[in-house]
Scaffold this active site. Structure first.
Site, PDB file in Angstrom:
ATOM      1  N   HIS A  65      -1.325   0.918 -13.312  1.00  5.88           N
ATOM      2  CA  HIS A  65      -0.644  -0.254 -13.863  1.00  5.88           C
ATOM      3  C   HIS A  65       0.844   0.063 -14.053  1.00  5.88           C
ATOM      4  CE1 HIS A  65      -0.154  -4.001 -15.923  1.00  5.88           C
ATOM      5  NE2 HIS A  65       0.556  -3.364 -16.841  1.00  5.88           N
ATOM      6  N   GLU A 121     -13.900  -4.214 -18.600  1.00  2.00           N
ATOM      7  CA  GLU A 121     -14.099  -5.651 -18.381  1.00  2.00           C
ATOM      8  C   GLU A 121     -12.911  -6.515 -18.788  1.00  2.00           C
ATOM      9  OE1 GLU A 121     -17.901  -6.453 -20.128  1.00  2.00           O
ATOM     10  OE2 GLU A 121     -18.903  -5.136 -18.695  1.00  2.00           O
ATOM     11  N   ASN A 175       1.221   3.262  -2.591  1.00  2.00           N
ATOM     12  CA  ASN A 175       0.386   4.266  -3.281  1.00  2.00           C
ATOM     13  C   ASN A 175      -0.689   4.807  -2.340  1.00  2.00           C
ATOM     14  OD1 ASN A 175       0.851   4.685  -6.373  1.00  2.00           O
ATOM     15  ND2 ASN A 175       1.231   2.503  -6.037  1.00  2.00           N
ATOM     16  N   GLY A 223       0.782  -1.227   0.000  1.00  2.00           N
ATOM     17  CA  GLY A 223       0.000   0.000   0.000  1.00  2.00           C
ATOM     18  C   GLY A 223       0.818   1.284   0.000  1.00  2.00           C
ATOM     19  N   MET A 256      -4.592  -7.055  -6.478  1.00  2.00           N
ATOM     20  CA  MET A 256      -4.111  -8.099  -7.391  1.00  2.00           C
ATOM     21  C   MET A 256      -5.197  -9.096  -7.790  1.00  2.00           C
ATOM     22  SD  MET A 256      -1.282  -7.067  -8.021  1.00  2.00           S
ATOM     23  CE  MET A 256       0.323  -6.461  -7.607  1.00  2.00           C
TER      24      MET A 256
HETATM   25  C1  GRF Z   1       2.190  -0.855  -7.956  1.00  2.00           C
HETATM   26  O1  GRF Z   1       3.351  -1.044  -8.715  1.00  2.00           O
HETATM   27  C2  GRF Z   1       0.986  -0.757  -8.858  1.00  2.00           C
HETATM   28  O2  GRF Z   1       1.262  -0.175 -10.104  1.00  2.00           O
HETATM   29  C3  GRF Z   1       0.635  -2.204  -9.050  1.00  2.00           C
HETATM   30  O3  GRF Z   1       0.871  -2.806  -7.808  1.00  2.00           O
HETATM   31  C4  GRF Z   1       1.869  -2.074  -7.101  1.00  2.00           C
HETATM   32  C5  GRF Z   1       1.283  -1.715  -5.785  1.00  2.00           C
HETATM   33  O4  GRF Z   1       2.234  -1.206  -4.909  1.00  2.00           O
HETATM   34  N1  GRF Z   1      -0.721  -2.331  -9.539  1.00  2.00           N
HETATM   35  P1  GRF Z   1       1.773  -0.622  -3.495  1.00  2.00           P
HETATM   36  O5  GRF Z   1       0.946  -1.696  -2.810  1.00  2.00           O
HETATM   37  O6  GRF Z   1       0.993   0.629  -3.724  1.00  2.00           O
HETATM   38  O7  GRF Z   1       3.067  -0.388  -2.756  1.00  2.00           O
END
Ligand code: GRF
Length: 271
Positions: free
Chosen positions: A157, A190, A20, A18, A135
């Site tokens: 992504h 989708e 982000n 997490g 995921m």
């Molecule tokens: C990021 O690289 C995002 O682009 C991908 O999964 C990763 C998540 O990282 N979808 P975090 O959990 O935010 O550290």
């Protein structure tokens, strides 16, 4: 820079660390994100992002996908699903098993988990659902429900779509020998990482780089681009345009657009 657009309500979906999410929390607290994170959900217990949310006093939940995915065919028969499975199967692109019965059972398990996600998400009335390292592939049931009043699901992504969809964007970019990598924020649809592109940023891959270096470089862009997209949405700067071939494109109408993209390029070259 503090901003003054209407604050959006965001639901963030995560699976792991997490980082982000943490950036969004920090910027929201600092007043540089035009949004409030109203709820955080994970597809598994123990995701560290849930702890980050709890520390920031944000309601945090998990929906244990692993448990849902274990349901036997007999258990599935007893469940009343909110969708017609045959119809969902016709519209979906994510479960590719050749046997239709097996495919529909897999879909049923996903729908059960998504039903639970939706129950929690809806109770917080978010403007947008942000997938941030979530995921799991989502079915048309989830997409249609969240998009009932417009495009409401965002995803980040770790590659320059349409190149390298799937779970290993940084690895795939590096292994292919790309000289530039990128990241994409898009509306989820989708398919798998196929929705309308909202924003992209690129970073160089130098001859002596390793995977860790390029992941760090890419993530530092993710932390800029995702919050910026949220701010553009809050400011009303994300427009949908029809194209002559009957398609749709996203256009960013922010007058500072070129400057902002330029700052991402400069940042990537310096990192
Ligand atoms: C990021 O690289 C995002 O682009 C991908 O999964 C990763 C998540 O990282 N979808 P975090 O959990 O935010 O550290």
């Amino acid at each position: 820079m503090a901003i003054s657009a209407r604050k959006l309500r965001l639901a963030l979906l995560i699976s792991g660390g997490g980082t982000n999410l943490q950036v969004m929390i920090d910027r929201s607290l600092a007043g540089t994100l035009s949004a409030e994170i109203v709820v955080v959900l994970s597809d598994r217990p123990g995701a560290f992002g849930l702890e980050r949310a709890a520390r920031a006093n944000i309601p945090a939940f998990h929906v244990d996908y692993k448990a849902f995915l274990k349901h036997s065919p007999t258990e599935l028969e007893k469940v009343q699903l909110p969708v017609d499975l045959a119809d969902l199967d016709r519209r979906q692109k994510i479960v590719r098993h050749p046997d239709p019965i097996e495919r529909q059972e897999r879909l049923a398990r996903l729908v059960m988990a998504e039903h639970e996600l939706i129950r929690i998400i809806d109770s917080y009335r978010p403007d947008y659902v942000c997938l941030a390292g979530f995921m799991r592939l989502v079915t048309p049931y989830f997409i249609n429900h969240c998009n009932a009043s417009g495009l409401r699901i965002l995803n980040i992504h770790p590659a320059l779509l349409p190149c390298f969809p799937g779970q290993h964007g940084y690895e795939d970019t590096f292994q292919y020998g790309c000289k530039w990598g990128g990241i994409t924020v898009h509306f989820a649809d989708e398919g798998e990482d196929t929705g309308l592109v909202i924003a992209q940023a690129v970073y160089p891959i130098w001859p002596d780089d390793d995977l860790d270096k390029i992941r760090r470089r890419g993530l530092s862009l993710e932390y800029e681009v995702y919050p910026q997209v949220i701010n553009w949405l809050a400011q009303g700067d994300v427009a949908l345009k029809s194209t002559p071939d009957g398609g749709t494109r996203v256009e960013i109408t922010d007058p500072d657009y070129a400057g902002i993209v330029g700052s991402w390029v400069a940042r990537a070259l310096e990192s």
